[in-house]
Design a protein around this motif. Structure first.
Motif, PDB file in Angstrom:
ATOM      1  N   THR A 204       0.840  -1.205   0.000  1.00 51.92           N
ATOM      2  CA  THR A 204       0.000   0.000   0.000  1.00 51.92           C
ATOM      3  C   THR A 204       0.874   1.254   0.000  1.00 51.92           C
ATOM      4  O   THR A 204       0.598   2.216  -0.715  1.00 51.92           O
ATOM      5  N   ASP A 205       1.944   1.226   0.790  1.00 56.03           N
ATOM      6  CA  ASP A 205       2.875   2.361   0.816  1.00 56.03           C
ATOM      7  C   ASP A 205       3.547   2.528  -0.546  1.00 56.03           C
ATOM      8  O   ASP A 205       3.752   3.638  -1.032  1.00 56.03           O
ATOM      9  N   PHE A 206       3.871   1.402  -1.167  1.00 63.50           N
ATOM     10  CA  PHE A 206       4.526   1.423  -2.477  1.00 63.50           C
ATOM     11  C   PHE A 206       3.622   2.126  -3.496  1.00 63.50           C
ATOM     12  O   PHE A 206       4.064   3.004  -4.233  1.00 63.50           O
ATOM     13  N   LEU A 207       2.330   1.762  -3.494  1.00 64.23           N
ATOM     14  CA  LEU A 207       1.387   2.374  -4.443  1.00 64.23           C
ATOM     15  C   LEU A 207       1.271   3.872  -4.197  1.00 64.23           C
ATOM     16  O   LEU A 207       1.126   4.658  -5.125  1.00 64.23           O
ATOM     17  N   ARG A 208       1.353   4.262  -2.917  1.00 67.39           N
ATOM     18  CA  ARG A 208       1.238   5.679  -2.554  1.00 67.39           C
ATOM     19  C   ARG A 208       2.386   6.509  -3.143  1.00 67.39           C
ATOM     20  O   ARG A 208       2.225   7.688  -3.416  1.00 67.39           O
TER      21      ARG A 208
END
Ligand code: GSH
Length: 296
Positions: free
Chosen positions: A289-293
């Motif tokens: 999720t952090d990566f997508l952000r």
């Protein structure tokens, strides 16, 4: 880790449609990118675009930290395409490659075609297309301007859209390495292959249902060689996870050497954990999720 095993056991028992849908929504770990250092990011990007047909995906310059970065690959990283994260440190003109990292594998329906295109773009072909020694798969090797090798593999029936198919790493003990990737990183062991005439054994591990589905690690054990030189050019492979803290627990239980405790990176806040395998190869697990952000 017990929490992980519980989840696996549950998913194996699921039969209802709702449960299947829930399982489908669950994060599927995947290979994100490989990180390594090059003398000149611009030169590398040009080479990968012209010789290997990749695209420049994103780039950043961090003058305060004296480095720049570029990501190249064949498609959107958010949609599951693998990429290469190239790092240029200001003022560092060369690195030591070592021999622990082997190559990146690229699958193509026609090796001759890809190799001729690469050659026309100035690529150095270090091994001409032809059947692999002791086998039938048609392959070739191309070397990039920093010395990194790309193995071009003929795979006419391949299902996956992404040409990236392998990261080859040399290991001192194949069984130990494969067990590590299964236990510590939740990969599946697909197969091993013994090449008696050339004194090596390969093992393939990854996250999909089969080797055809995407990226795998190709682990190479050469008879009688227990250690390799890691150099300072190749850094690591990044993998996705839905929980860096659970991942760290699992790594620890499997005897991994944790090189960075789980938690958010200063500045960008992306949660990661990193570790080395029993041969010293480094991995970083990145919160999906952090990566997508990071793309927002
Ligand atoms: N000693 C080799 C190494 O460490 O790279 C063992 C691995 C190996 O030979 N792999 C095959 C290869 O590079 C590809 S699966 N073959 C070279 C050729 O066929 O020319």
């Amino acid at each position: 880790a017990p929490a992980h095993r519980r989840r696996t056991a549950t998913s194996l028992r699921m039969t209802t449609t709702a449960a299947a849908a829930a399982a489908a929504e669950k994060h599927q770990p995947r290979f994100l990118h490989a990180v390594y250092r090059v003398a000149d990011v611009q030169r590398s990007v040009d080479y990968y675009v012209r010789a290997l047909g990749m695209r420049l995906l994103r780039e950043r310059d961090m003058p305060q930290d004296r480095f720049k970065n570029a990501f190249v690959g064949y498609g959107d990283e958010r949609e599951g395409y693998f990429s290469l994260e190239l790092t240029e440190n200001y003022g560092v003109k060369s690195y030591h490659l070592g021999d622990a990292f082997g190559h990146f594998g690229l699958a193509t329906p026609n090796v001759h075609e890809l190799v001729e295109r690469a050659r026309a773009a100035g690529a150095e072909v270090t091994r001409e297309p032809g059947p692999v020694q002791g086998g039938r798969t048609v392959m070739a090797f191309i070397r990039d301007p920093d010395g990194f090798l790309f193995e071009i593999l003929e795979r006419p029936q391949r299902r996956a859209r992404d040409p990236f198919c392998q990261v080859m790493l040399r290991v001192g003990d194949l069984q130990r390495a494969m067990q590590f990737y299964e236990r510590a990183l939740g990969m599946r062991a697909f197969r091993t292959h013994r090449n008696e005439a050339h004194h090596y054994t390969l093992g393939f591990v990854g996250y999909g249902e089969s080797e055809q589905d995407g990226m795998v690690l190709e682990l190479t054990e050469n008879d009688g060689v227990s250690e390799y030189d890691h150099g300072d050019a190749y850094a690591q492979v990044a993998l996705s996870t839905d929980d860096v803290y659970a991942a760290a627990e699992r790594l620890r239980n499997a005897g991994a050497n944790i090189t960075r405790e789980p938690g958010p990176l200063p500045g960008i806040g992306t949660k990661i954990v990193s570790a080395r395998d029993p041969d010293g190869h480094k991995f970083v697990l990145v919160d999906w999720t952090d990566f997508l952000r990071e793309f927002e």
